[in-house]
Scaffold this active site. Structure first.
Site, mmCIF file in Angstrom:
data_model
loop_
_atom_site.group_PDB
_atom_site.id
_atom_site.type_symbol
_atom_site.label_atom_id
_atom_site.label_comp_id
_atom_site.label_asym_id
_atom_site.label_seq_id
_atom_site.Cartn_x
_atom_site.Cartn_y
_atom_site.Cartn_z
ATOM 1 C CG ASP A 86 -2.334 0.469 0.849
ATOM 2 O OD1 ASP A 86 -2.718 0.313 -0.317
ATOM 3 O OD2 ASP A 86 -3.032 0.993 1.731
ATOM 4 C CG ASP A 103 -9.908 -7.044 12.744
ATOM 5 O OD1 ASP A 103 -10.658 -6.186 13.233
ATOM 6 O OD2 ASP A 103 -8.788 -7.309 13.217
#
Length: 1036
Positions: free
Chosen positions: A308, A741
């Site tokens: 990223d 998550d």
């Protein structure tokens, strides 16, 4: 059933002398009262009187009449048996039983028994007789006529010769001797806590109502918090897998798979990284090597790295790792290496030659170790190499620009000189499209193009065997193929919300669907490598078993390396991973914890499970199949009529129960969705398997990658692709929370999916955790802030659908509520000091009722903890470390998380966090050097204040009591005991502030002195002593 031995007559005694004794006798009583002998002996005396006293005589299970069960040396044993049966009975039952026994023993016609005796011992060779008689006798063997090879219904003999159907997994319940007392103690403690709180409310302390009120509020909240934590632990279970059955079912030759090629579904492994400075490329490269060497069908495995940060350092490190993998992967297969992370393998302390049988192992290991050392040196030298290359290319470009400028300006440079952009260059002499060392527009962390590079091509379908000279190693007979690997860095542009890690994961989901479209996705952090090469197969046992089509993900426990032996800050977190998660597996499944998780791709797309249940009633006790569970095949029909039906939909219909519709404008991507759903189904090899696929459906080779396919994969990772779609809202990883998550797993459970907790005998994955106190608290702060966000969002479990089980709902509710306990915990930690300062206590006096309740609550909690340690397998020291850090984190990180969460909800202030560093300390001689580094942070203020205030309070309270006219020792002991309880829990925090050699930082002394002086003067001013000495001072 067997009775006592029967009485024998003289005939029986004499007959026993003429032949060997019979070891087993058979007999039964008929409905008329007679005893029918099923033995070969004719010496059983059955009288009427005797038969009336006993219901049976020597009645046992009929043993198979093999030759070793016959009287020795009797070739005519069959006829004797028939005669004995007729004589032993009587009436009409005797001939009938004789005929039946004759049919049973008709197979025993062997006249060559002597040949079946073992030569040395003379015992009967039962195995040889089984072979020669083809086993067509006895219990558990079926006789099939050779003349008639078929049976009614088209069943043939070959159908019975196949192996029986085996499940791939099984539940291993916690023993009742542990679980039953555990549940009983929980109920007992609930009752005791209820009566204790009732007693506390009805017996206020009139002398200190403010102390009594604060303590009552805190205790009620603690009881509520404990209930939320303990209720989901009522049904812990264990699970076991059968890898041999998985191999037999999917990787063995069969009529549908004549070649024995693997019929397992594809798996895509995702690794995410963002900053090469905090996440060293060498660590990421070792993780990649462990993935490429995993024990799974090579043609079914694909690996992806999401960078990223768009760093060229990560890109070239991965290219080096792929080149080294050409030797490392076959080496692991040849010698069955564990673990397959080279750095961890070469650092193991045990003997590397244990269980290694190949003669060339030592030579191969020495060579591959040298190659790995050279590989590490190349990785470590990449930053300098890339900078030198950039300088050379930039100098060349500068000379080129100067030459062009001179040509345009008559051989003279312009007065303002020549401006050349300091670019970062790739090895092929082109500009790096990602982030440059000197950031420029279109080449910075938040502004760069999308990058996708296939570094390892799609492997051949058939194995490619190595030769005797692959480099310096002999890989003869070893498959040298390497799984496909792709480097991915999504496009980033200013003005777009890229949604951090969740956005990067969704980009990989789309790109991998175009390139490989594995039915399952394994998600790993860059520092979590595969420690057990069979981990993916362990998880696949659950997905491919009966009912596996309802499983959305398999969560593996997190195991860590590099933790200090004492685990000062509870980094292993075993109470959560071995206790809470194992208990949730007995409900609807564990929560998703961000790494070490294998997803079903179809579930990530936001679809409902093929079957689901709904739970109604106050406690969800009423279970019924969920209605209107629509599948993907019905999605198109639903989407076409969505506009017409929008007015008729009920207002209370939960959005999670609908169907995802907006995947983006890539038709190539949407075409992969039904393929992934079909390939993820279990094998339809049994009538009880629902929603299965036929055997042999996944044997076709993957199509090769062409330029249009790769171009489409680059298009789906563009920053604009998610505009006007449901990505991040319903599809893929969910946006809007720091802990994406937990929210992603919750949304799947809310649709009716279930998850599985897979604890393998050998750890599946291992990673690193921050052992520095500051880094550890910042990590906990991020988790707690995400929980606060969940509580104030639509993902609060109070708004869940009826497809979420009641206790699962309680567990998710606790996820959002637990940070708020910090408010009451901080107040409660100050209460002992307030008691010592004021000379009062939370109760009127330490009477028998208070002490009895306190003793019962403590004893039951201790017993519950011991039983929890028993069924979870954690150690007592680990449990105690967890308790200590619960108080440390609760008074620091959790409190800050509540403040930050409230600021975000009320004032809209966004929360940003720094990436947790995965690099080790600079001291190479001490691997635990980070443990002793003191990095001051504002999170230290509250725990340090609690420690100082309680220490000062103990001194003031003791002085007040000693010099008091009427000492109140009971209140002093009560306050001192609870202060020491707080200080004992704070001991790891205090030790962390002292550093390596117990040196306390100067700021700690300054802060402690200020707090002590301020608190003392403030309290003396507010509550002066009762007696004043004649000298004008205060008597304390």
């Amino acid at each position: 059933m067997a009775s006592s031995p029967p009485k024998k007559t003289l005939n029986s005694q004499s007959s026993s002398l003429s032949r060997p004794p019979q070891a087993v006798k058979f007999g039964r009583r008929t409905s008329s009262g007679r005893i029918v002998s099923l033995s070969r002996d004719d010496d059983m005396d059955v009288s009427g009187d005797y038969s009336s006293q006993n219901d049976y005589i020597n009645y046992t299970v009929l043993m198979p009449p093999t030759p070793d069960n016959q009287p020795a040396g009797s070739s005519g044993s069959t006829s004797e048996s028939k005669g004995d049966a007729n004589r032993g009975g009587g009436g009409g039952d005797g001939p009938k039983m004789g005929n039946k026994l004759e049919r049973r023993l008709s197979v025993m016609k062997s006249n060559n028994k002597s040949m079946l005796l073992r030569s040395q011992t003379g015992d009967f060779d039962h195995n040889r007789w089984l072979f020669e008689s083809k086993g067509k006798y006895g219990i558990g063997n079926a006789f099939w006529s050779e003349e008639d090879d078929t049976y009614d219904g088209g069943v043939s003999k070959s159908d019975f010769l196949d192996k029986p159907w085996k499940p791939l997994t099984r539940k291993v319940k916690v023993p009742a001797k542990v679980l039953s007392p555990y549940r009983l103690l929980i109920v007992i403690r609930l009752v005791i806590v209820f009566f204790f709180l009732w007693w506390r409310v009805t017996n206020p302390n009139e002398d200190a109502m403010w102390l009594w009120g604060l303590s009552i509020v805190c205790e009620i909240w603690f009881a509520f918090s404990w209930i939320l934590d303990i209720l989901p632990k009522l049904n812990p279970i264990n699970r076991a897998t059968d890898l041999a059955a998985l191999h037999d079912k999917f990787e063995q030759p069969s009529p549908s798979n004549p070649t024995g090629r693997s019929d397992l579904p594809g798996v895509d492994v995702f690794v995410s990284t963002a900053d090469p400075e905090k996440e060293p490329p060498l660590v990421t490269a070792n993780t990649l090597l462990s993935i490429l060497a995993v024990d799974y069908p090579i043609e079914k495995l694909s690996a992806y790295i999401s960078d990223d940060g768009g760093a060229i350092l990560t890109f070239e490190a991965m290219a080096e790792a792929v080149r080294f993998a050409e030797y490392w992967v076959p080496f692991c297969r040849k010698h069955d290496i564990e673990p397959r992370n080279p750095d961890s393998y070469f650092n193991i302390k045990k003997d590397p030659t244990k269980n290694k049988k190949r003669q060339d192992f030592v030579k191969d290991r020495r060579w591959i170790k040298r190659e790995y050392d050279e590989f590490k040196v190349r990785i470590n030298g990449l930053p300098e190499q890339i900078k030198k290359r950039a300088e050379q290319f930039n100098m060349r470009e500068e000379l080129k620009e100067k030459r062009i400028a001179r040509e345009k300006n008559g051989g003279v440079l312009p007065p303002d000189g020549v401006e050349v952009v300091k670019a970062t260059w790739m090895a092929d002499g082109t500009h790096w499209p990602g982030t440059w060392f000197e950031p420029k527009p279109d080449h910075s962390k938040g502004d760069h193009a999308g990058i996708l590079q296939i570094m390892s091509k799609v492997p051949e379908l058939e194995p490619v065997m190595g030769g005797p000279n692959e480099g310096a190693l002999d890989f003869t007979g070893i498959d040298i193929r390497v799984p496909m690997f792709a480097y991915v860095s999504r496009e980033k542009r200013p003005g777009f919300d890229h949604n951090k890690k969740a956005g990067a994961m969704n980009g990989m989901v789309r790109a991998s669907a175009i390139l490989s479209n594995g039915a399952f996705i394994l998600n790993l952090d860059c520092d979590h490598y595969i420690y057990n090469s069979k981990a993916i197969k362990e998880g696949m046992c659950f997905m491919m078993d009966r009912g596996g089509d309802r499983i959305c993900y398999i969560q593996f426990p997190q195991r860590f390396e590099g933790i200090d032996p004492s685990d000062r800050y509870a980094n292993h977190n075993t109470v959560f991973f071995d206790g809470n998660m194992r208990a949730l597996d007995g409900l609807q499944g564990p929560v998703y914890v961000g790494t070490g998780c294998m997803f079903r791709r179809y579930a990530l797309y936001g679809f409902n499970p093929p079957r689901a249940n709904e739970y109604s009633g106050v406690f969800g006790q009423e279970k019924a199949p969920a209605m209107h569970v629509r599948t993907q095949s019905q999605a198109s029909q639903t989407s076409q009529a969505s506009d017409l039906e929008s007015d008729t939909q009920p207002l209370n219909d939960d959005p999670d129960l609908g169907l995802p519709k907006k995947f983006g404008n890539s038709t190539m991507f949407t075409d992969t969705i039904p393929v992934a759903e079909y390939q993820g189904r279990p094998l339809a090899d049994h009538m009880s398997v629902k929603n299965g696929r036929p055997p042999g459906a996944l044997l076709l080779p993957r199509p090769p990658l062409d330029a249009p396919t790769v171009a489409e994969a680059i298009a789906v990772i563009s920053c604009w692709y998610e505009d006007n779609t449901e990505w991040g809202d319903r599809i893929g990883w969910i946006y809007g929370s720091v802990t994406e998550d937990v929210v992603t797993g919750y949304r799947m459970h809310n649709r009716g999916w279930r998850s599985i907790y897979c604890i393998t005998k050998r750890d599946a994955f291992r990673g690193t955790a921050p052992i520095n106190l500051t880094d550890r608290l910042h990590q906990v702060l991020r988790w707690a802030t995400g929980s606060v966000e969940i509580f104030f969002s639509k993902n609060n479990a109070m708004f869940a659908t009826r497809r979420l089980k009641f206790l699962q709902r309680v567990a998710y509710l606790n996820v959002g509520i637990y940070p708020f306990t910090s408010i009451f915990l901080v107040v409660y930690c100050f209460l002992p000091a307030l008691c010592l300062f004021s000379g009062k206590f939370i109760v009127q006096s330490l009477d028998i009722h208070f002490l009895s309740y306190l003793l019962c609550i403590t004893v039951t909690l201790t017993l519950i903890s011991l039983l929890e340690v028993k069924w979870s397998g954690i150690g007592l020291e680990e449990w105690w470390r967890n308790e200590q850090f619960w108080l440390i984190g609760g008074t620091s990180a959790h409190l800050a998380a509540v403040v930050q969460g409230l600021l975000k909800v009320i004032a809209g202030i966004e929360i940003s966090f720094t990436l947790t560093s995965k690099s080790s300390g600079e001291d190479e001689d001490d691997i635990f050097a980070d443990l002793y580094i003191v990095k001051w942070t504002g999170l230290f203020i509250m725990p340090l204040t609690i420690i100082v205030v309680n220490l000062v309070a103990i001194v003031i309270g003791a002085s007040r009591t000693i010099y008091s006219v009427i000492p109140q020792w009971g209140k002093l002991l009560g306050g001192t005991f609870f202060s020491l309880w707080v200080l004992t829990h704070m001991y790891p925090f205090a030790k962390g502030l002292m550093g390596r050699r117990g040196k306390v930082p100067t700021i700690v002394y300054v802060w402690s002195g200020l707090v002590s002086i301020t608190v003392s003067l403030l309290w003396i001013t507010i509550s002066p002593p009762d007696d004043v000495s004649g000298s004008g001072g205060f008597s304390v």
